[in-house]
Design a protein around this motif. Structure first.
Motif, PDB file in Angstrom:
ATOM      1  N   UNK A 104     127.331  24.829 -27.799  1.00  0.00           N
ATOM      2  CA  UNK A 104     126.303  23.897 -28.782  1.00  0.00           C
ATOM      3  C   UNK A 104     126.011  24.625 -30.129  1.00  0.00           C
ATOM      4  N   UNK A 105     124.625  24.791 -30.461  1.00  0.00           N
ATOM      5  CA  UNK A 105     123.429  25.388 -31.283  1.00  0.00           C
ATOM      6  C   UNK A 105     122.796  24.410 -29.862  1.00  0.00           C
ATOM      7  N   UNK A 106     121.026  24.875 -29.922  1.00  0.00           N
ATOM      8  CA  UNK A 106     119.973  24.809 -28.875  1.00  0.00           C
ATOM      9  C   UNK A 106     119.953  23.218 -29.015  1.00  0.00           C
ATOM     10  N   UNK A 107     119.611  22.546 -30.222  1.00  0.00           N
ATOM     11  CA  UNK A 107     119.241  21.573 -31.064  1.00  0.00           C
ATOM     12  C   UNK A 107     120.398  20.184 -30.839  1.00  0.00           C
ATOM     13  N   UNK A 108     121.309  21.016 -30.836  1.00  0.00           N
ATOM     14  CA  UNK A 108     122.864  19.768 -30.509  1.00  0.00           C
ATOM     15  C   UNK A 108     122.456  19.549 -29.160  1.00  0.00           C
ATOM     16  N   UNK A 109     122.803  20.193 -28.054  1.00  0.00           N
ATOM     17  CA  UNK A 109     122.145  20.315 -26.756  1.00  0.00           C
ATOM     18  C   UNK A 109     121.140  19.550 -26.191  1.00  0.00           C
ATOM     19  N   UNK A 150     118.336  36.475 -18.224  1.00  0.00           N
ATOM     20  CA  UNK A 150     119.991  36.486 -18.876  1.00  0.00           C
ATOM     21  C   UNK A 150     120.047  34.987 -19.958  1.00  0.00           C
ATOM     22  N   UNK A 151     120.194  34.263 -18.943  1.00  0.00           N
ATOM     23  CA  UNK A 151     119.822  32.983 -19.664  1.00  0.00           C
ATOM     24  C   UNK A 151     118.989  32.595 -20.695  1.00  0.00           C
ATOM     25  N   UNK A 152     117.735  32.831 -20.520  1.00  0.00           N
ATOM     26  CA  UNK A 152     116.462  32.626 -21.934  1.00  0.00           C
ATOM     27  C   UNK A 152     116.678  33.503 -22.918  1.00  0.00           C
ATOM     28  N   UNK A 153     117.713  34.295 -23.079  1.00  0.00           N
ATOM     29  CA  UNK A 153     117.893  35.692 -24.005  1.00  0.00           C
ATOM     30  C   UNK A 153     118.109  35.000 -25.376  1.00  0.00           C
ATOM     31  N   UNK A 154     118.648  33.886 -25.307  1.00  0.00           N
ATOM     32  CA  UNK A 154     118.569  32.713 -26.877  1.00  0.00           C
ATOM     33  C   UNK A 154     118.319  31.398 -26.885  1.00  0.00           C
ATOM     34  N   UNK A 197     114.075  12.056 -19.349  1.00  0.00           N
ATOM     35  CA  UNK A 197     115.061  12.676 -21.242  1.00  0.00           C
ATOM     36  C   UNK A 197     114.269  13.784 -20.830  1.00  0.00           C
ATOM     37  N   UNK A 198     113.366  14.534 -20.876  1.00  0.00           N
ATOM     38  CA  UNK A 198     112.987  15.755 -20.524  1.00  0.00           C
ATOM     39  C   UNK A 198     113.995  16.579 -19.289  1.00  0.00           C
ATOM     40  N   UNK A 199     114.465  16.283 -18.080  1.00  0.00           N
ATOM     41  CA  UNK A 199     114.968  16.982 -17.197  1.00  0.00           C
ATOM     42  C   UNK A 199     116.607  17.044 -17.570  1.00  0.00           C
ATOM     43  N   UNK A 200     116.811  15.686 -18.335  1.00  0.00           N
ATOM     44  CA  UNK A 200     117.952  15.879 -19.270  1.00  0.00           C
ATOM     45  C   UNK A 200     118.636  16.920 -19.899  1.00  0.00           C
ATOM     46  N   UNK A 201     117.542  16.910 -20.928  1.00  0.00           N
ATOM     47  CA  UNK A 201     116.724  18.184 -22.009  1.00  0.00           C
ATOM     48  C   UNK A 201     117.693  19.256 -21.812  1.00  0.00           C
ATOM     49  N   UNK A 202     116.654  19.615 -20.742  1.00  0.00           N
ATOM     50  CA  UNK A 202     116.592  20.893 -20.064  1.00  0.00           C
ATOM     51  C   UNK A 202     118.118  20.828 -19.218  1.00  0.00           C
ATOM     52  N   UNK A 203     118.174  20.746 -18.596  1.00  0.00           N
ATOM     53  CA  UNK A 203     119.597  20.705 -17.865  1.00  0.00           C
ATOM     54  C   UNK A 203     121.199  20.596 -18.892  1.00  0.00           C
ATOM     55  N   UNK A 204     120.972  20.387 -20.595  1.00  0.00           N
ATOM     56  CA  UNK A 204     122.160  19.980 -21.641  1.00  0.00           C
ATOM     57  C   UNK A 204     121.842  21.694 -21.600  1.00  0.00           C
ATOM     58  N   UNK A 238     124.447  26.943 -22.330  1.00  0.00           N
ATOM     59  CA  UNK A 238     123.506  28.530 -22.093  1.00  0.00           C
ATOM     60  C   UNK A 238     125.233  28.867 -21.342  1.00  0.00           C
ATOM     61  N   UNK A 239     125.276  28.412 -20.081  1.00  0.00           N
ATOM     62  CA  UNK A 239     126.450  28.484 -19.031  1.00  0.00           C
ATOM     63  C   UNK A 239     127.751  28.884 -20.188  1.00  0.00           C
ATOM     64  N   UNK A 240     127.534  27.399 -20.439  1.00  0.00           N
ATOM     65  CA  UNK A 240     129.210  27.700 -21.617  1.00  0.00           C
ATOM     66  C   UNK A 240     129.307  28.858 -21.973  1.00  0.00           C
ATOM     67  N   UNK A 241     128.000  29.106 -22.803  1.00  0.00           N
ATOM     68  CA  UNK A 241     128.389  30.162 -23.215  1.00  0.00           C
ATOM     69  C   UNK A 241     128.960  31.500 -23.119  1.00  0.00           C
TER      70      UNK A 241
END
Length: 521
Positions: free
Chosen positions: A13-18, A140-144, A216-223, A228-231
């Motif tokens: 997904x895109x970051x905003x959709x996540x 690695x995770x923060x590249x995108x 909500x803040x924690x859930x959004x960061x988790x998503x 990112x791991x899915x990609x």
């Protein structure tokens, strides 16, 4: 972690959709998330408010500072609920102490103001990475998606403030009009102690805002982390293959039967079998280790030896002799931290290539330490150097120092002393020994300061004055000072009256030490 049990569709997904997905995930488990957050944070808020009742701002600051620790509980609930193992409220509360053990100090110190905190938390809590492994993983995770995580924190911070101000406005609207009539600007700024309860109540509004927003803040960061791991790890592709595998398993018996029928051998005409001895000789003659090409200039054996020689030389095999320092094996077999650090330094490529550089660096460090120590000693004892290293400048240095008018509460100005100190001491001793001994000690300090030009300061103590006298090379004066100081300290701090014979002894020794001054008096 079973991807097949995920309660959401796993796909890139895109970051905003996540982020939207994180909001939906928090809404699905809103009751458990909000209740667990309230049960943990509100008692802590109440404790800080009681401990710092006179300082409401400090109580709120401490409560706000520990937010990274509170956020571990919602992540625990979401990570379990995502794969169909939603914990109960009791299980969540019981798991909290174990969750707080990992890297709690770093979370509330140098990582406290990280704008990607919600995105980094799963790496710490779920993957349990530390040190360089954690840094590499975050890189690695923060590249995108790191920018989206930063915007999540910034927008969330403003959303917190907006909700808090809205709650304060609502609270203000509910206050009776009679109370509002008695307010002034000092009350609104919290300068009046009668309104501390109102400031704590406004702090409570902030704690209640966090009950709603933080899950909500924690859930959004988790998503964002999951996306990112899915990609990176192609979770969607893995799920597709698992579905294909499940379909194939249903058709596997039919496929096996068909392949078995297709692979059945077809009977051929019988061929004349060769003689057994001839077959054995043929196999032995054509073995992999048998000699071949015997009629050629280069036989198979010579070629094999030549090939082995070539493979044993560069570039196929490179041998290198490395010389380095190492510690001998210790008795317990486990070297200390300093030994491990030095061992790692000695194994570094720079030291291995240029060992003379290490010696140069150590030499430079030792010289620097020597210069620093010398400079510190010169600065620390600068007064002593000015006084005693150059005796010719001692008197001029003493004259430049302004003489204090009092030393530890005693007036040492000559104008405050009687003309005949000894006569006054003898007169006061019988009825007022404390005043008599105090007068004698004040006169002694005044003589040292104004006539002997001893560089006394108002910060000096009795012991420091004796230390200065030890450098004067006047043993008679030093002995008298030690005796007088001992009796004065015993009377001033220990309330111990000196014996009667002490008066005559001190007065007689005064005349011996300050004979010329006594005659002058």
């Amino acid at each position: 972690m079973q991807l097949n049990d995920a309660s959401m569709a796993i796909r890139p997904r895109s970051a905003w959709e996540a982020l939207d997905l994180g909001v939906l995930l928090a809404r699905r488990h809103a009751a458990l998330l909000m209740l667990s957050w309230a049960l943990v944070t509100l008692p802590i808020f109440a404790l800080f408010s009681l401990l710092f009742w006179q300082y409401p701002t400090l109580a709120l600051l401490l409560f706000w500072w520990l937010k990274p620790l509170y956020e571990r509980l919602p992540l625990f609930i979401l990570s379990r609920a995502l794969f169909g193992d939603t914990p109960t409220l009791r299980q969540s509360i019981r798991a909290l102490p174990q969750l707080l053990r990992s890297q709690w100090f770093a979370s509330v110190t140098w990582r406290r103001f990280s704008v990607t905190r919600s995105f980094d938390l799963p790496v710490l809590q779920l993957e349990q990475l530390t040190g360089s492994a954690r840094q590499q993983r975050l890189a690695v995770l923060g590249q995108r998606d790191s920018r989206a995580a930063s915007w999540l924190t910034l927008v969330g911070m403003h959303l917190e403030m907006g909700l808090w101000l809205g709650a304060l406005a609502l609270m203000y609207m509910l206050i009776p009009q009679q109370m509002l009539a008695d307010w002034n600007w000092q009350d609104l700024l919290g300068m009046s102690g009668d309104w501390l309860w109102l400031e704590h109540l406004s702090n409570l509004m902030y704690a209640l805002v966090l009950v709603v927003w933080e899950p909500i803040y924690v859930a959004s960061g988790f998503s964002l982390y999951l996306n990112r791991r899915t990609t990176l790890e192609a979770w969607d592709v893995e799920l597709t293959f698992r579905r294909l595998q499940a379909r194939v398993k249903t058709l596997l018996p039919v496929l096996l039967v068909g392949m078995g029928l297709w692979l059945l051998p077809v009977p051929n005409a019988a061929l004349a079998a060769p003689d057994a001895d001839e077959t054995i000789q043929t196999k032995e003659a054509s073995g992999p280790q048998s000699d071949r090409l015997l009629k050629q200039p280069l036989t198979s054996r010579a070629a094999s030896e030549r090939i082995s020689e070539l493979l044993d030389q560069p570039p196929f095999r490179n041998r290198e002799t490395v010389t380095r320092w190492r510690f001998t094996e210790e008795a317990d077999g486990e070297p200390g931290w300093f030994a491990r650090l030095l061992e790692r330094l000695l194994r570094s490529e720079l030291v291995a290539q240029r060992p003379d550089r290490l010696a140069s660096v150590i030499e430079a460090l030792l010289w620097a330490a020597l210069f620093i120590l010398t400079g510190w000693l010169l600065w620390r004892y600068r007064d002593w150097i000015k006084l005693y290293v150059n005796p010719r400048q001692t008197l001029r240095f003493r004259q430049r120092q302004p003489a204090p008018s009092a030393l530890f509460g005693l007036d040492v100005q000559p104008e405050s002393l009687p003309p005949d100190v000894i006569a006054e001491v003898q007169r006061l001793w019988s009825d007022h020994p404390r005043e008599a001994l105090g007068l004698l000690y004040r006169a002694f300090l005044s003589r040292l300061l104004h006539e002997r030009q001893l560089p006394l300061k108002s910060s000096h103590t009795e012991g420091e004055i004796l230390e200065l006298l030890r450098h004067e090379a006047q043993p008679q004066l030093l002995d008298y000072a030690e005796a007088l100081t001992r009796h004065w300290l015993g009377l001033a701090y220990g309330n111990q009256l000196p014996p009667a014979a002490t008066r005559d002894e001190l007065c007689q020794r005064w005349r011996t030490v300050f004979g010329s001054e006594a005659s002058h008096d």
